[in-house]
Design a protein around this motif. Structure first.
Motif, mmCIF file in Angstrom:
data_model
loop_
_atom_site.group_PDB
_atom_site.id
_atom_site.type_symbol
_atom_site.label_atom_id
_atom_site.label_comp_id
_atom_site.label_asym_id
_atom_site.label_seq_id
_atom_site.Cartn_x
_atom_site.Cartn_y
_atom_site.Cartn_z
ATOM 1 N N GLU A 396 0.817 -1.220 0.000
ATOM 2 C CA GLU A 396 0.000 0.000 0.000
ATOM 3 C C GLU A 396 0.849 1.268 0.000
ATOM 4 O O GLU A 396 0.301 2.367 -0.134
ATOM 5 C CB GLU A 396 -0.919 -0.019 1.236
ATOM 6 N N ILE A 397 2.141 1.127 0.159
ATOM 7 C CA ILE A 397 3.037 2.292 0.151
ATOM 8 C C ILE A 397 3.338 2.670 -1.298
ATOM 9 O O ILE A 397 3.459 1.814 -2.185
ATOM 10 C CB ILE A 397 4.344 1.974 0.918
ATOM 11 N N GLU A 398 3.497 3.964 -1.539
ATOM 12 C CA GLU A 398 3.815 4.449 -2.890
ATOM 13 C C GLU A 398 5.321 4.288 -3.149
ATOM 14 O O GLU A 398 6.157 4.593 -2.288
ATOM 15 C CB GLU A 398 3.416 5.920 -3.030
ATOM 16 N N TYR A 399 5.641 3.833 -4.400
ATOM 17 C CA TYR A 399 7.026 3.583 -4.795
ATOM 18 C C TYR A 399 7.315 4.283 -6.115
ATOM 19 O O TYR A 399 6.408 4.564 -6.920
ATOM 20 C CB TYR A 399 7.278 2.079 -4.956
ATOM 21 N N TYR A 400 8.589 4.534 -6.309
ATOM 22 C CA TYR A 400 9.032 5.009 -7.620
ATOM 23 C C TYR A 400 8.996 3.823 -8.592
ATOM 24 O O TYR A 400 9.023 2.656 -8.178
ATOM 25 C CB TYR A 400 10.443 5.591 -7.547
ATOM 26 N N SER A 401 8.959 4.143 -9.850
ATOM 27 C CA SER A 401 8.898 3.086 -10.862
ATOM 28 C C SER A 401 10.149 2.205 -10.751
ATOM 29 O O SER A 401 11.265 2.697 -10.566
ATOM 30 C CB SER A 401 8.783 3.692 -12.262
ATOM 31 N N SER A 402 9.959 0.914 -10.852
ATOM 32 C CA SER A 402 11.038 -0.049 -10.669
ATOM 33 C C SER A 402 12.035 0.047 -11.821
ATOM 34 O O SER A 402 11.660 -0.013 -12.997
ATOM 35 C CB SER A 402 10.466 -1.467 -10.595
ATOM 36 N N VAL A 403 13.292 0.212 -11.470
ATOM 37 C CA VAL A 403 14.374 0.297 -12.448
ATOM 38 C C VAL A 403 15.511 -0.594 -11.962
ATOM 39 O O VAL A 403 15.985 -0.444 -10.819
ATOM 40 C CB VAL A 403 14.882 1.751 -12.624
ATOM 41 N N GLY A 404 15.933 -1.520 -12.815
ATOM 42 C CA GLY A 404 17.071 -2.378 -12.464
ATOM 43 C C GLY A 404 16.788 -3.310 -11.313
ATOM 44 O O GLY A 404 17.714 -3.684 -10.588
ATOM 45 N N GLY A 405 15.509 -3.700 -11.113
ATOM 46 C CA GLY A 405 15.173 -4.620 -10.043
ATOM 47 C C GLY A 405 15.028 -3.978 -8.684
ATOM 48 O O GLY A 405 14.779 -4.685 -7.695
ATOM 49 N N HIS A 406 15.180 -2.654 -8.563
ATOM 50 C CA HIS A 406 15.061 -1.949 -7.283
ATOM 51 C C HIS A 406 13.749 -1.151 -7.278
ATOM 52 O O HIS A 406 13.399 -0.488 -8.261
ATOM 53 C CB HIS A 406 16.241 -1.004 -7.052
ATOM 54 N N LYS A 407 13.040 -1.206 -6.174
ATOM 55 C CA LYS A 407 11.773 -0.521 -6.010
ATOM 56 C C LYS A 407 11.876 0.340 -4.759
ATOM 57 O O LYS A 407 11.820 -0.161 -3.632
ATOM 58 C CB LYS A 407 10.651 -1.535 -5.879
ATOM 59 N N TYR A 408 12.084 1.656 -4.947
ATOM 60 C CA TYR A 408 12.324 2.571 -3.837
ATOM 61 C C TYR A 408 11.013 3.227 -3.385
ATOM 62 O O TYR A 408 10.170 3.628 -4.208
ATOM 63 C CB TYR A 408 13.314 3.661 -4.241
ATOM 64 N N SER A 409 10.856 3.346 -2.075
ATOM 65 C CA SER A 409 9.669 3.963 -1.499
ATOM 66 C C SER A 409 9.763 5.479 -1.564
ATOM 67 O O SER A 409 10.836 6.052 -1.324
ATOM 68 C CB SER A 409 9.503 3.505 -0.048
#
Length: 423
Positions: A396-409
């Motif tokens: 349910e937390i908002e994340y930046y678009s996944s790039v290179g397998g990393h998903k940052y909050s």
């Protein structure tokens, strides 16, 4: 005729001849002339004897003449040939004898048990004083090292490290950098400047949580009175009161450093939400940090927590998220190396206080870090740590678009407490 008879007749003839020669010596020249009846053999014998006597006299005259000239004066006169011996010959005092040089023999020591010991060199008594000085210096250095270790042990940095590694998620690189600064500073009590560390990162990455953990640890080791947590929005919300807040803050810090000097401890000052600090407060802190104050002002730790420069950190993390093969520590070292000059340039334009600070950037949190935050908070609140429920809450937390397998909050762990309270 036998050999014995021939030798006897020869000795008789010689004896008769000598007797006749001795008898004839008494005859003078007139008697010889008057005796015509002597045989020719006897006359020959007499002539030989006369020549022998003349030759003998001549030799005596020559020996006397040589004695007067100074050669071999004490040498005996030889009258007849004899066997050559050294008996009776005395050395002449006139002829100097050449003295032989006696060779100096090397001193040889016997090989037996009683060997002659070589001469011992006398040792100077100053050596013992030098040895004593070395021992005193060694003890002083050893005692100083032990005191340094005791000084570090007083602050229990190993316990602080375990606490930060256990309760701060996704910021292991920043934690290592902060602990390195603390260890270097707290290893001695004599400093030429205070320790100033500035932690920067986006919202929700754990800055305030890190400050609370540090404050709690230092309260347990140095006391409540030597730890200050200053929240600008709480202690000085009105800008009109900024000057009075700055004076009050300077007075409070002066009282704390004087007390810390008396107790031989190092105080800790934590300034959270430093992006909201007024200009007057920043000026007062810069005067305490940068100016050459007395010794008690140099033994202090200032920690600033702010989100200044978060846009640079976010942009850098998203653009470099494709390097998934990097470890967390290597990723943070690369982040610190590339972002520190950019952040310092930005912060120095805001105020000169950050020229005295060591800057440590905090990166974005990934989804796995947010799930760890949910697990820790649910455990504290007494909820069963269901993995499915934790993953649902983290989704349910908002994340930046996944790039290179990393998903940052986008908000880090800031919404974790609110969502757990809704359970």
């Amino acid at each position: 005729m036998s050999d014995q008879e021939s030798s006897t007749s020869a000795s008789q003839t010689e004896g008769e001849l000598e007797g006749e020669m001795e008898g004839d010596e008494e005859l003078d020249e007139g008697q010889r002339d008057s005796v015509p009846s002597l045989s020719s053999t006897l006359l020959a014998v007499i002539r030989i004897k006369q020549k022998y006597q003349a030759l003998k006299k001549r030799r005596q005259v020559m020996a006397l003449s040589l004695g007067e000239a100074g050669t071999f004066t004490g040498a005996p006169v030889r009258t007849s040939p004899k066997i050559f011996t050294f008996d009776g010959i005395t050395p002449s005092s006139a002829v100097p004898l050449k003295k032989k040089r006696r060779r100096k023999r090397r001193v040889m020591f016997p090989n037996g048990r009683r060997q002659r010991a070589p001469p011992k060199q006398e040792q100077s008594r100053a050596k013992y004083c030098l040895y004593l000085l070395f021992a005193i210096v060694f003890l002083q250095v050893y005692n100083a090292i032990e005191n340094l270790d005791d000084h570090v042990l007083r602050y229990d940095l190993e316990g602080l490290e375990k606490t930060l590694r256990r309760e701060v998620f996704g910021q292991q690189g920043a934690v290592e950098g902060l602990l390195s600064h603390l260890n270097d500073y707290l290893s001695t009590y004599v400093h030429n400047k205070p320790l100033v560390v500035s932690l920067h990162g986006p919202s929700g990455v754990g800055k305030s949580h890190l400050g609370r953990l540090l404050a709690g640890h230092f309260r347990s080791v140095v006391g409540e009175a030597l730890v200050l947590q200053y929240y600008v929005l709480h202690h000085c919300p009105q800008e009109a009161e900024a000057l009075q807040c700055a004076n009050d803050l300077s007075t409070l810090i002066s009282q704390m450093v004087v007390r810390a000097e008396e107790e031989e401890k190092i105080p800790l000052f934590i300034f959270d939400e430093a992006e909201h600090m007024h200009e007057e407060i920043l000026d007062a802190l810069w005067q305490l940090v940068a100016s050459k104050q007395s010794n008690e002002y140099l033994n202090a730790i200032y920690l600033f927590l702010s989100n200044l420069g978060h846009a640079h950190i976010t942009k850098h993390m998203i653009q470099n998220s494709s390097s998934s093969s990097m470890s967390a520590s290597h990723r943070h070292s690369n982040l610190e190396k590339e972002l520190t000059p950019i952040l310092r340039n930005t912060l120095e334009k805001l105020h000169l206080l950050w020229t005295e600070a060591d800057i440590l950037p905090l990166g974005l949190l990934e989804k796995s870090h947010v799930m760890e935050c949910f697990l820790d908070e649910m455990t504290r609140e007494g909820f069963y740590p269901d993995h499915v429920n934790i993953e649902r809450l983290a989704g349910e937390i908002e994340y930046y678009s996944s790039v290179g397998g990393h998903k940052y909050s986008q908000t880090g762990c800031k919404q974790v407490v609110a969502k757990v309270n809704l359970l």
